[in-house]
Design a protein around this motif. Sequence first.
Motif, PDB file in Angstrom:
ATOM      1  N   GLY A 176      35.452  27.646  24.721  1.00  0.00           N
ATOM      2  CA  GLY A 176      36.355  27.926  25.836  1.00  0.00           C
ATOM      3  C   GLY A 176      37.631  28.644  25.428  1.00  0.00           C
ATOM      4  O   GLY A 176      38.566  28.749  26.231  1.00  0.00           O
ATOM      5  N   PRO A 194      42.088  26.203  25.271  1.00  0.00           N
ATOM      6  CA  PRO A 194      42.075  25.312  26.432  1.00  0.00           C
ATOM      7  C   PRO A 194      42.733  23.964  26.170  1.00  0.00           C
ATOM      8  O   PRO A 194      42.091  22.924  26.248  1.00  0.00           O
ATOM      9  CB  PRO A 194      40.579  25.164  26.741  1.00  0.00           C
ATOM     10  CG  PRO A 194      39.897  25.352  25.438  1.00  0.00           C
ATOM     11  CD  PRO A 194      40.741  26.338  24.678  1.00  0.00           C
ATOM     12  N   LEU A 199      41.015  19.243  28.549  1.00  0.00           N
ATOM     13  CA  LEU A 199      40.223  20.266  29.228  1.00  0.00           C
ATOM     14  C   LEU A 199      38.973  20.628  28.437  1.00  0.00           C
ATOM     15  O   LEU A 199      38.958  20.599  27.219  1.00  0.00           O
ATOM     16  CB  LEU A 199      41.071  21.535  29.373  1.00  0.00           C
ATOM     17  CG  LEU A 199      42.436  21.398  30.055  1.00  0.00           C
ATOM     18  CD1 LEU A 199      43.255  22.659  29.835  1.00  0.00           C
ATOM     19  CD2 LEU A 199      42.263  21.130  31.541  1.00  0.00           C
ATOM     20  N   PHE A 243      52.212  25.916  35.152  1.00  0.00           N
ATOM     21  CA  PHE A 243      52.486  24.805  34.230  1.00  0.00           C
ATOM     22  C   PHE A 243      53.973  24.793  33.902  1.00  0.00           C
ATOM     23  O   PHE A 243      54.514  25.792  33.425  1.00  0.00           O
ATOM     24  CB  PHE A 243      51.686  24.962  32.943  1.00  0.00           C
ATOM     25  CG  PHE A 243      50.197  25.000  33.165  1.00  0.00           C
ATOM     26  CD1 PHE A 243      49.513  23.860  33.561  1.00  0.00           C
ATOM     27  CD2 PHE A 243      49.483  26.178  33.005  1.00  0.00           C
ATOM     28  CE1 PHE A 243      48.139  23.891  33.769  1.00  0.00           C
ATOM     29  CE2 PHE A 243      48.114  26.216  33.204  1.00  0.00           C
ATOM     30  CZ  PHE A 243      47.438  25.065  33.592  1.00  0.00           C
ATOM     31  N   ILE A 256      42.948  34.771  34.507  1.00  0.00           N
ATOM     32  CA  ILE A 256      44.137  35.150  33.731  1.00  0.00           C
ATOM     33  C   ILE A 256      44.189  36.675  33.678  1.00  0.00           C
ATOM     34  O   ILE A 256      43.347  37.324  33.059  1.00  0.00           O
ATOM     35  CB  ILE A 256      44.101  34.528  32.322  1.00  0.00           C
ATOM     36  CG1 ILE A 256      43.962  33.000  32.437  1.00  0.00           C
ATOM     37  CG2 ILE A 256      45.362  34.910  31.542  1.00  0.00           C
ATOM     38  CD1 ILE A 256      43.766  32.286  31.092  1.00  0.00           C
ATOM     39  N   VAL A 258      35.135  35.067  25.893  1.00  0.00           N
ATOM     40  CA  VAL A 258      35.432  33.634  25.809  1.00  0.00           C
ATOM     41  C   VAL A 258      34.360  32.994  24.932  1.00  0.00           C
ATOM     42  O   VAL A 258      33.167  33.211  25.167  1.00  0.00           O
ATOM     43  CB  VAL A 258      35.440  32.993  27.217  1.00  0.00           C
ATOM     44  CG1 VAL A 258      35.726  31.493  27.130  1.00  0.00           C
ATOM     45  CG2 VAL A 258      36.473  33.672  28.113  1.00  0.00           C
ATOM     46  N   ILE A 316      37.988  31.760  33.799  1.00  0.00           N
ATOM     47  CA  ILE A 316      37.671  30.568  33.021  1.00  0.00           C
ATOM     48  C   ILE A 316      37.730  29.333  33.913  1.00  0.00           C
ATOM     49  O   ILE A 316      38.679  29.156  34.681  1.00  0.00           O
ATOM     50  CB  ILE A 316      38.641  30.403  31.833  1.00  0.00           C
ATOM     51  CG1 ILE A 316      38.732  31.721  31.019  1.00  0.00           C
ATOM     52  CG2 ILE A 316      38.200  29.253  30.940  1.00  0.00           C
ATOM     53  CD1 ILE A 316      39.594  31.636  29.789  1.00  0.00           C
ATOM     54  N   ALA A 337      36.373  24.034  28.615  1.00  0.00           N
ATOM     55  CA  ALA A 337      36.438  25.333  29.271  1.00  0.00           C
ATOM     56  C   ALA A 337      35.210  26.178  29.014  1.00  0.00           C
ATOM     57  O   ALA A 337      34.573  26.087  27.968  1.00  0.00           O
ATOM     58  CB  ALA A 337      37.676  26.080  28.791  1.00  0.00           C
ATOM     59  N   SER A 338      34.867  27.019  30.004  1.00  0.00           N
ATOM     60  CA  SER A 338      33.863  28.056  29.781  1.00  0.00           C
ATOM     61  C   SER A 338      34.166  29.227  30.699  1.00  0.00           C
ATOM     62  O   SER A 338      34.766  29.057  31.760  1.00  0.00           O
ATOM     63  CB  SER A 338      32.456  27.521  30.037  1.00  0.00           C
ATOM     64  OG  SER A 338      32.338  27.114  31.374  1.00  0.00           O
ATOM     65  N   GLY A 339      33.773  30.411  30.286  1.00  0.00           N
ATOM     66  CA  GLY A 339      34.080  31.566  31.123  1.00  0.00           C
ATOM     67  C   GLY A 339      33.761  32.868  30.438  1.00  0.00           C
ATOM     68  O   GLY A 339      33.014  32.911  29.467  1.00  0.00           O
ATOM     69  N   TYR A 341      38.237  25.488  33.789  1.00  0.00           N
ATOM     70  CA  TYR A 341      38.713  24.386  32.958  1.00  0.00           C
ATOM     71  C   TYR A 341      38.342  23.073  33.653  1.00  0.00           C
ATOM     72  O   TYR A 341      38.890  22.774  34.710  1.00  0.00           O
ATOM     73  CB  TYR A 341      40.231  24.474  32.763  1.00  0.00           C
ATOM     74  CG  TYR A 341      40.664  25.707  31.988  1.00  0.00           C
ATOM     75  CD1 TYR A 341      40.728  25.682  30.605  1.00  0.00           C
ATOM     76  CD2 TYR A 341      40.997  26.886  32.649  1.00  0.00           C
ATOM     77  CE1 TYR A 341      41.116  26.812  29.887  1.00  0.00           C
ATOM     78  CE2 TYR A 341      41.378  28.021  31.938  1.00  0.00           C
ATOM     79  CZ  TYR A 341      41.432  27.970  30.561  1.00  0.00           C
ATOM     80  OH  TYR A 341      41.814  29.087  29.861  1.00  0.00           O
ATOM     81  N   ALA A 363      40.393  37.324  32.417  1.00  0.00           N
ATOM     82  CA  ALA A 363      39.602  36.194  31.907  1.00  0.00           C
ATOM     83  C   ALA A 363      39.354  35.229  33.063  1.00  0.00           C
ATOM     84  O   ALA A 363      40.297  34.738  33.673  1.00  0.00           O
ATOM     85  CB  ALA A 363      40.355  35.493  30.784  1.00  0.00           C
ATOM     86  N   LEU A 367      39.995  23.407  37.263  1.00  0.00           N
ATOM     87  CA  LEU A 367      40.919  24.526  37.474  1.00  0.00           C
ATOM     88  C   LEU A 367      40.104  25.789  37.244  1.00  0.00           C
ATOM     89  O   LEU A 367      39.567  25.986  36.148  1.00  0.00           O
ATOM     90  CB  LEU A 367      42.054  24.504  36.454  1.00  0.00           C
ATOM     91  CG  LEU A 367      43.228  23.570  36.651  1.00  0.00           C
ATOM     92  CD1 LEU A 367      44.193  23.743  35.474  1.00  0.00           C
ATOM     93  CD2 LEU A 367      43.947  23.859  37.955  1.00  0.00           C
ATOM     94  N   LEU A 423      40.607  29.393  36.778  1.00  0.00           N
ATOM     95  CA  LEU A 423      41.726  30.318  36.556  1.00  0.00           C
ATOM     96  C   LEU A 423      41.228  31.728  36.266  1.00  0.00           C
ATOM     97  O   LEU A 423      40.207  31.925  35.605  1.00  0.00           O
ATOM     98  CB  LEU A 423      42.602  29.848  35.393  1.00  0.00           C
ATOM     99  CG  LEU A 423      43.382  28.552  35.584  1.00  0.00           C
ATOM    100  CD1 LEU A 423      44.459  28.438  34.497  1.00  0.00           C
ATOM    101  CD2 LEU A 423      44.059  28.496  36.945  1.00  0.00           C
TER     102      LEU A 423
END
Lengths: 193, 193
Positions: free
Chosen positions: A183, A153, B173, B163, B151, A179, B187, B175-177, B189, B185, B147, B149
């Motif tokens: 993250g 991330p 960022l 990006f 993936i 994950v 996630i 992140a967790s997910g 962010y 994925a 964000l 996302l």
Amino acid sequence: MGLVYADLSMSLDGFITGPNMRVGNAMGDDGDRLHEWASAGKSEAEVEAFLEQRLASLGACVFGRMMLDVGIGPWGDEPPFHAPVFVVTHRPAETIVKAGGTSYTFVTDGPDAALRLARQAAGDQDIAVAGAAIVRQYLHSGDIDELRLHIVPILLGDGVRLFTDAEDRSVALAASGSVDEGGVAHIVYRIRG
Amino acid sequence: MGLVYADLSMSLDGFITGPNMRVGNAMGDDGDRLHEWASAGKSEAEVEAFLEQRLASLGACVFGRMMLDVGIGPWGDEPPFHAPVFVVTHRPAETIVKAGGTSYTFVTDGPDAALRLARQAAGDQDIAVAGAAIVRQYLHSGDIDELRLHIVPILLGDGVRLFTDAEDRSVALAASGSVDEGGVAHIVYRIRG
């Protein structure tokens, strides 16, 4: 026969190094952040054990020339691979032998020839391929079995991209993973034939 | 105050549409594959319930003009947003009112003004922003909180990238997910200030 795989840490914006990657700046500016997950919260001994375990099934490697040029210094006199490395290059050179079973052999007749040599050397162990251009080449030729990606991330903004190519589109993937608490998404993408 | 978020499905190679995105080909060639995860294994009623739930906390939207142009047809007479949409554009136009609480209001004095209007309309509900260029703009200005996302394990090879920018590098960022059974994925962010 073992698997042919590439194991790569990639930023969320798709880079496997930061900008200005070169000899002496192997991961590019800020690119070391891509690999922090592998040592976060671990002692030095744990980091080493984790690396050994990741490379335990390794029978041979195929690297791009750039990968060798930036890595050969940092990897030192006893590189972590403990296996022969075949380097795809246009510039012939004598094989370099390091301690602990690692050697660097320069292959000038293309990626197919390098992979053939790696398969002979690896027997039924796995083959790791590394270097963005060479990974893409084997991806397109169908020679890679698995992409083991760690999607970190962070946004690097610039550097070496793993995916650059309209030709990537022909590749079909099946994925599984998880994950972690930091993250980072650890996902194995199996290439479907 | 609610959250400002962007909820996007992105291919492993970084695209949020396939190539040749235009009016009549809203997701670009093959781009519909980015959203298959949202309906995989679900009945039509379950898909609808899932969408309603994802949009339940929505108080307003900010879209880029391209996003509106390609989406306004597919979204139909009763769009799923049930909230006012503010469209950042250089071309002034009358507000378009649809059934079920959705309206499209054209804002010609920039993304900050559009977000101000959205915040007024949303009260303490959330604001969704959409369209690659506008998402990036709010990312760089620090206006986005999350964000979200998805993936997706496909390679599109070309299309609209989320990006693109060295400026992305300034964004930090957390992140967790998780990764679902199909290898997508999911996630969140969170942007750190």
